[in-house]
Structures are given as C-alpha cells and as structure tokens.
Write a protein that holds these residues in place. Structure first.
Motif, PDB file in Angstrom:
ATOM      1  N   HIS A   1       0.807  -1.222   0.000  1.00  0.00           N
ATOM      2  CA  HIS A   1       0.000   0.000   0.000  1.00  0.00           C
ATOM      3  C   HIS A   1       0.839   1.270   0.000  1.00  0.00           C
ATOM      4  O   HIS A   1       0.353   2.322   0.369  1.00  0.00           O
ATOM      5  CB  HIS A   1      -0.953  -0.013   1.197  1.00  0.00           C
ATOM      6  N   GLY A   2       2.088   1.185  -0.368  1.00  0.00           N
ATOM      7  CA  GLY A   2       2.899   2.394  -0.475  1.00  0.00           C
ATOM      8  C   GLY A   2       4.053   2.430   0.499  1.00  0.00           C
ATOM      9  O   GLY A   2       4.936   1.599   0.439  1.00  0.00           O
ATOM     10  N   ALA A   3       4.017   3.382   1.395  1.00  0.00           N
ATOM     11  CA  ALA A   3       5.159   3.671   2.256  1.00  0.00           C
ATOM     12  C   ALA A   3       5.401   2.597   3.319  1.00  0.00           C
ATOM     13  O   ALA A   3       4.473   1.977   3.817  1.00  0.00           O
ATOM     14  CB  ALA A   3       4.966   5.017   2.942  1.00  0.00           C
ATOM     15  N   VAL A   4       6.666   2.414   3.633  1.00  0.00           N
ATOM     16  CA  VAL A   4       7.099   1.622   4.784  1.00  0.00           C
ATOM     17  C   VAL A   4       8.024   2.521   5.601  1.00  0.00           C
ATOM     18  O   VAL A   4       8.507   3.547   5.119  1.00  0.00           O
ATOM     19  CB  VAL A   4       7.828   0.321   4.369  1.00  0.00           C
TER      20      VAL A   4
ATOM     21  N   GLU B   1      12.418   6.995   9.271  1.00  0.00           N
ATOM     22  CA  GLU B   1      12.534   7.270   7.844  1.00  0.00           C
ATOM     23  C   GLU B   1      11.410   6.563   7.104  1.00  0.00           C
ATOM     24  O   GLU B   1      10.968   5.492   7.499  1.00  0.00           O
ATOM     25  CB  GLU B   1      13.876   6.779   7.294  1.00  0.00           C
ATOM     26  N   GLU B   2      10.974   7.187   6.007  1.00  0.00           N
ATOM     27  CA  GLU B   2       9.916   6.644   5.172  1.00  0.00           C
ATOM     28  C   GLU B   2      10.502   6.202   3.843  1.00  0.00           C
ATOM     29  O   GLU B   2      11.383   6.868   3.296  1.00  0.00           O
ATOM     30  CB  GLU B   2       8.853   7.723   4.940  1.00  0.00           C
ATOM     31  N   GLY B   3      10.035   5.095   3.336  1.00  0.00           N
ATOM     32  CA  GLY B   3      10.505   4.612   2.051  1.00  0.00           C
ATOM     33  C   GLY B   3       9.392   3.890   1.311  1.00  0.00           C
ATOM     34  O   GLY B   3       8.305   3.678   1.839  1.00  0.00           O
ATOM     35  N   VAL B   4       9.674   3.523   0.075  1.00  0.00           N
ATOM     36  CA  VAL B   4       8.720   2.792  -0.754  1.00  0.00           C
ATOM     37  C   VAL B   4       9.427   1.548  -1.268  1.00  0.00           C
ATOM     38  O   VAL B   4      10.566   1.622  -1.726  1.00  0.00           O
ATOM     39  CB  VAL B   4       8.230   3.661  -1.938  1.00  0.00           C
ATOM     40  N   THR B   5       8.769   0.420  -1.190  1.00  0.00           N
ATOM     41  CA  THR B   5       9.360  -0.821  -1.681  1.00  0.00           C
ATOM     42  C   THR B   5       8.883  -1.099  -3.106  1.00  0.00           C
ATOM     43  O   THR B   5       7.766  -0.761  -3.481  1.00  0.00           O
ATOM     44  CB  THR B   5       8.993  -2.021  -0.790  1.00  0.00           C
ATOM     45  N   THR B   6       9.755  -1.698  -3.871  1.00  0.00           N
ATOM     46  CA  THR B   6       9.425  -2.143  -5.225  1.00  0.00           C
ATOM     47  C   THR B   6       9.739  -3.625  -5.297  1.00  0.00           C
ATOM     48  O   THR B   6      10.867  -4.032  -5.041  1.00  0.00           O
ATOM     49  CB  THR B   6      10.260  -1.383  -6.274  1.00  0.00           C
TER      50      THR B   6
END
Length: 90
Positions: free
Chosen positions: A9-12, A69-74
């Motif tokens: 769903h987006g950010a981790v 910290e916020e990130g996005v997984t691919t």
C-alpha cells in the motif's frame, strides 16, 4: 516468522537508531536500522525503546537517539544466481 508490513500500500518505515558505547568501552558511536514497519508509530516505538533501554538510571541521560525514515518498496521477481558445478571453469 513472516509478518505483514502492508508494503503493498505504499510507504514503509524504519527506525534509525544512533547510540554511543559506554566511555570505558571506547565511546564509539554506531547507527542501527530496524524495520521495515507498516506504520510510523511502530518505527517510533523502536526509537523510544532504545532511548529508554540505554538511559542512565542515575542521571536520566540516554546514550541513544533516533529518527523515523519513510521509504517505498518495489517488488521484482527473484532470480537466483547460477550455480557452478564442481569441475566447471569460471
């Protein structure tokens, strides 16, 4: 054990902990990363844990601090490396 971190769903989020050894152990500073977590609150909870865990009972000062910290997984398909059989040349 696997856990659902809601990465689809987006950010981790991850906790970035900076802590210092005791002076008698060298006093070196280290950075530790924990996560990923599905909510910023879960990552902040880890920061708070380490701040409290490394707090001096007498002075109340802590040897840890941290940020979230916020990130996005691919996600991509995993392709294992080719295995080399014994006797094959590289």
């Amino acid at each position: 054990m696997a856990r659902n971190i809601k990465a689809e769903h987006g950010a981790v989020y991850r906790a970035v902990i900076v802590w210092t050894e005791l002076p008698e152990k060298g006093g070196a500073t280290h950075t530790k990363y924990e996560g990923p977590y599905g909510t910023p609150g879960a990552a902040q909870g880890r920061v708070t844990f380490w701040e409290n865990f490394l707090r001096d009972a007498e002075t109340g000062e802590t040897r840890a601090s941290g940020d979230v910290e916020e990130g996005v997984t691919t996600w991509t398909p995993y392709v294992p490396p080719a295995t080399q059989r014994k006797g094959d040349r590289a």
